[in-house]
Write a protein that holds these residues in place. Sequence first.
Motif, PDB file in Angstrom:
ATOM      1  N   MET A  95     -24.827 -30.425  24.023  1.00  0.00           N
ATOM      2  CA  MET A  95     -24.154 -29.662  25.070  1.00  0.00           C
ATOM      3  C   MET A  95     -23.980 -28.225  24.598  1.00  0.00           C
ATOM      4  SD  MET A  95     -20.433 -30.414  26.788  1.00  0.00           S
ATOM      5  CE  MET A  95     -19.323 -29.802  25.545  1.00  0.00           C
ATOM      6  N   ALA A  96     -24.386 -27.288  25.399  1.00  0.00           N
ATOM      7  CA  ALA A  96     -24.232 -25.879  25.050  1.00  0.00           C
ATOM      8  C   ALA A  96     -22.763 -25.470  25.195  1.00  0.00           C
ATOM      9  CB  ALA A  96     -25.102 -25.021  25.965  1.00  0.00           C
ATOM     10  N   ARG A  97     -22.292 -24.712  24.240  1.00  0.00           N
ATOM     11  CA  ARG A  97     -20.903 -24.244  24.279  1.00  0.00           C
ATOM     12  C   ARG A  97     -20.819 -23.001  25.162  1.00  0.00           C
ATOM     13  NH1 ARG A  97     -18.411 -22.620  18.740  1.00  0.00           N
ATOM     14  NH2 ARG A  97     -18.926 -20.532  19.364  1.00  0.00           N
ATOM     15  N   PRO A  98     -19.845 -22.959  26.066  1.00  0.00           N
ATOM     16  CA  PRO A  98     -19.689 -21.758  26.896  1.00  0.00           C
ATOM     17  C   PRO A  98     -19.287 -20.562  26.034  1.00  0.00           C
ATOM     18  CG  PRO A  98     -17.848 -23.267  27.202  1.00  0.00           C
ATOM     19  CD  PRO A  98     -18.835 -23.959  26.309  1.00  0.00           C
ATOM     20  N   GLU A  99     -19.485 -19.381  26.561  1.00  0.00           N
ATOM     21  CA  GLU A  99     -19.110 -18.166  25.838  1.00  0.00           C
ATOM     22  C   GLU A  99     -17.596 -18.047  25.801  1.00  0.00           C
ATOM     23  OE1 GLU A  99     -18.719 -15.238  23.567  1.00  0.00           O
ATOM     24  OE2 GLU A  99     -20.732 -16.008  23.916  1.00  0.00           O
ATOM     25  N   ILE A 100     -17.039 -18.177  24.608  1.00  0.00           N
ATOM     26  CA  ILE A 100     -15.589 -18.127  24.475  1.00  0.00           C
ATOM     27  C   ILE A 100     -15.150 -17.216  23.340  1.00  0.00           C
ATOM     28  CG2 ILE A 100     -15.170 -20.376  25.534  1.00  0.00           C
ATOM     29  CD1 ILE A 100     -14.927 -21.545  22.743  1.00  0.00           C
ATOM     30  N   SER A 101     -16.033 -16.356  22.884  1.00  0.00           N
ATOM     31  CA  SER A 101     -15.669 -15.503  21.757  1.00  0.00           C
ATOM     32  C   SER A 101     -14.711 -14.389  22.159  1.00  0.00           C
ATOM     33  CB  SER A 101     -16.903 -14.921  21.075  1.00  0.00           C
ATOM     34  OG  SER A 101     -17.644 -14.143  21.973  1.00  0.00           O
ATOM     35  N   VAL A 102     -14.793 -13.927  23.420  1.00  0.00           N
ATOM     36  CA  VAL A 102     -13.879 -12.910  23.941  1.00  0.00           C
ATOM     37  C   VAL A 102     -13.485 -13.325  25.352  1.00  0.00           C
ATOM     38  CG1 VAL A 102     -13.592 -10.497  24.616  1.00  0.00           C
ATOM     39  CG2 VAL A 102     -14.925 -11.057  22.583  1.00  0.00           C
TER      40      VAL A 102
ATOM     41  N   GLU B 122      -7.765 -29.647  16.914  1.00  0.00           N
ATOM     42  CA  GLU B 122      -7.811 -31.093  17.155  1.00  0.00           C
ATOM     43  C   GLU B 122      -8.484 -31.367  18.502  1.00  0.00           C
ATOM     44  OE1 GLU B 122      -3.794 -32.561  16.621  1.00  0.00           O
ATOM     45  OE2 GLU B 122      -3.842 -32.102  14.475  1.00  0.00           O
ATOM     46  N   ILE B 123      -9.623 -30.722  18.720  1.00  0.00           N
ATOM     47  CA  ILE B 123     -10.349 -30.826  19.981  1.00  0.00           C
ATOM     48  C   ILE B 123     -11.151 -32.130  19.991  1.00  0.00           C
ATOM     49  CG2 ILE B 123     -12.153 -29.786  21.409  1.00  0.00           C
ATOM     50  CD1 ILE B 123     -11.245 -27.046  20.248  1.00  0.00           C
ATOM     51  N   THR B 124     -10.925 -32.915  21.048  1.00  0.00           N
ATOM     52  CA  THR B 124     -11.685 -34.147  21.266  1.00  0.00           C
ATOM     53  C   THR B 124     -12.280 -34.069  22.667  1.00  0.00           C
ATOM     54  OG1 THR B 124      -9.891 -35.424  22.288  1.00  0.00           O
ATOM     55  CG2 THR B 124      -9.969 -35.397  19.855  1.00  0.00           C
ATOM     56  N   GLN B 125     -12.908 -35.141  23.105  1.00  0.00           N
ATOM     57  CA  GLN B 125     -13.429 -35.163  24.475  1.00  0.00           C
ATOM     58  C   GLN B 125     -12.316 -35.311  25.501  1.00  0.00           C
ATOM     59  OE1 GLN B 125     -16.390 -38.255  24.554  1.00  0.00           O
ATOM     60  NE2 GLN B 125     -17.954 -36.895  23.744  1.00  0.00           N
ATOM     61  N   GLU B 126     -11.142 -35.717  25.063  1.00  0.00           N
ATOM     62  CA  GLU B 126     -10.032 -35.966  25.976  1.00  0.00           C
ATOM     63  C   GLU B 126      -8.952 -34.889  25.973  1.00  0.00           C
ATOM     64  OE1 GLU B 126      -9.989 -38.475  28.184  1.00  0.00           O
ATOM     65  OE2 GLU B 126     -12.012 -38.863  27.443  1.00  0.00           O
ATOM     66  N   SER B 127      -8.867 -34.120  24.884  1.00  0.00           N
ATOM     67  CA  SER B 127      -7.747 -33.181  24.795  1.00  0.00           C
ATOM     68  C   SER B 127      -7.981 -32.150  23.703  1.00  0.00           C
ATOM     69  CB  SER B 127      -6.442 -33.940  24.498  1.00  0.00           C
ATOM     70  OG  SER B 127      -6.485 -34.511  23.205  1.00  0.00           O
TER      71      SER B 127
ATOM     72  N   GLY C 140      -6.791 -21.575  29.486  1.00  0.00           N
ATOM     73  CA  GLY C 140      -8.040 -21.482  30.244  1.00  0.00           C
ATOM     74  C   GLY C 140      -9.261 -21.785  29.404  1.00  0.00           C
ATOM     75  N   VAL C 141      -9.239 -21.429  28.134  1.00  0.00           N
ATOM     76  CA  VAL C 141     -10.360 -21.773  27.256  1.00  0.00           C
ATOM     77  C   VAL C 141     -10.538 -23.289  27.235  1.00  0.00           C
ATOM     78  CG1 VAL C 141     -11.219 -21.769  24.870  1.00  0.00           C
ATOM     79  CG2 VAL C 141     -10.164 -19.704  25.819  1.00  0.00           C
ATOM     80  N   GLY C 142      -9.443 -24.004  27.009  1.00  0.00           N
ATOM     81  CA  GLY C 142      -9.523 -25.463  26.943  1.00  0.00           C
ATOM     82  C   GLY C 142      -9.864 -26.115  28.267  1.00  0.00           C
ATOM     83  N   PHE C 143      -9.249 -25.641  29.340  1.00  0.00           N
ATOM     84  CA  PHE C 143      -9.435 -26.283  30.638  1.00  0.00           C
ATOM     85  C   PHE C 143     -10.663 -25.785  31.396  1.00  0.00           C
ATOM     86  CE2 PHE C 143      -4.605 -26.719  30.452  1.00  0.00           C
ATOM     87  CZ  PHE C 143      -4.661 -28.010  29.948  1.00  0.00           C
ATOM     88  N   GLU C 144     -10.880 -24.468  31.393  1.00  0.00           N
ATOM     89  CA  GLU C 144     -11.991 -23.908  32.165  1.00  0.00           C
ATOM     90  C   GLU C 144     -13.292 -23.894  31.355  1.00  0.00           C
ATOM     91  OE1 GLU C 144     -11.143 -20.329  34.516  1.00  0.00           O
ATOM     92  OE2 GLU C 144      -9.026 -20.639  34.017  1.00  0.00           O
ATOM     93  N   GLN C 145     -13.257 -23.303  30.167  1.00  0.00           N
ATOM     94  CA  GLN C 145     -14.470 -23.155  29.382  1.00  0.00           C
ATOM     95  C   GLN C 145     -14.934 -24.490  28.787  1.00  0.00           C
ATOM     96  OE1 GLN C 145     -13.184 -20.428  30.570  1.00  0.00           O
ATOM     97  NE2 GLN C 145     -14.967 -19.240  30.058  1.00  0.00           N
ATOM     98  N   LEU C 146     -14.010 -25.230  28.199  1.00  0.00           N
ATOM     99  CA  LEU C 146     -14.375 -26.488  27.546  1.00  0.00           C
ATOM    100  C   LEU C 146     -14.306 -27.689  28.485  1.00  0.00           C
ATOM    101  CD1 LEU C 146     -12.557 -25.972  24.110  1.00  0.00           C
ATOM    102  CD2 LEU C 146     -14.937 -25.434  24.718  1.00  0.00           C
ATOM    103  N   GLY C 147     -13.628 -27.554  29.617  1.00  0.00           N
ATOM    104  CA  GLY C 147     -13.571 -28.627  30.604  1.00  0.00           C
ATOM    105  C   GLY C 147     -12.751 -29.835  30.187  1.00  0.00           C
ATOM    106  N   LEU C 148     -11.760 -29.626  29.327  1.00  0.00           N
ATOM    107  CA  LEU C 148     -10.958 -30.744  28.845  1.00  0.00           C
ATOM    108  C   LEU C 148      -9.818 -31.061  29.813  1.00  0.00           C
ATOM    109  CD1 LEU C 148     -10.972 -29.731  25.107  1.00  0.00           C
ATOM    110  CD2 LEU C 148     -12.292 -31.548  26.200  1.00  0.00           C
ATOM    111  N   PRO C 149      -9.397 -32.331  29.893  1.00  0.00           N
ATOM    112  CA  PRO C 149      -8.395 -32.713  30.884  1.00  0.00           C
ATOM    113  C   PRO C 149      -6.941 -32.481  30.496  1.00  0.00           C
ATOM    114  CG  PRO C 149      -9.261 -34.670  29.809  1.00  0.00           C
ATOM    115  CD  PRO C 149     -10.046 -33.495  29.277  1.00  0.00           C
ATOM    116  N   LYS C 150      -6.639 -32.344  29.193  1.00  0.00           N
ATOM    117  CA  LYS C 150      -5.234 -32.140  28.837  1.00  0.00           C
ATOM    118  C   LYS C 150      -5.085 -31.413  27.509  1.00  0.00           C
ATOM    119  CE  LYS C 150      -4.728 -36.709  26.797  1.00  0.00           C
ATOM    120  NZ  LYS C 150      -4.047 -37.995  26.843  1.00  0.00           N
ATOM    121  N   ALA C 151      -3.936 -30.771  27.402  1.00  0.00           N
ATOM    122  CA  ALA C 151      -3.541 -30.087  26.169  1.00  0.00           C
ATOM    123  C   ALA C 151      -2.294 -30.778  25.629  1.00  0.00           C
ATOM    124  CB  ALA C 151      -3.239 -28.618  26.441  1.00  0.00           C
TER     125      ALA C 151
END
Length: 182
Positions: free
Chosen positions: A1-8, A87-92, A118-129
Amino acid sequence: MARPEISVIDGIRLRLRLVTLDDAAYIHALRRDPKYNSYLSAYQGTVDTQRAWLEAYKQRESAGAEFYYVIERRDKTQPCGVVRLYEITQESFTWGSWILDHRKPAKAALESATLSFGVGFEQLGLPKALVDVRNNNVKARAIYERFGMRYLRHTSLDTYFEYSAEQYFSDLDHHMSILRNG
């Protein structure tokens, strides 16, 4: 899976940028300053210790396991804080290491939290923090409650919250309206 641009990540008054090794002295100063470190785990390291930690962190960043940002003022391109997703997983992801210093602009807490979640939810698409806060950090706890975070549990030291992507997206327009009009 390609990582979205999140450096800035650019906001209205703030910009998040991934930390570099050159940020070691700034982060060390924040971690050692009694105005900012009273709600963090104890830190006795040096600038060199911080730089070594950042070197190891950069490997975790490359693997997509952690993202550590310097929060900068856009008007002065000046650092005014830090925040971390780890502690990034597929779920959180766990959100924390959040410090804002005296150079922060108005509404920096709302904007830096909105951008970094927004990085976690929008860029990475994760469901919870997942968020934990020292029990005596009344200001941070109030912010988390205003964000609509769900209380999970507490210990003698910390209170634990969960923040859902659903809640984030539900409130995003409202948060951005406050930031644009504030």
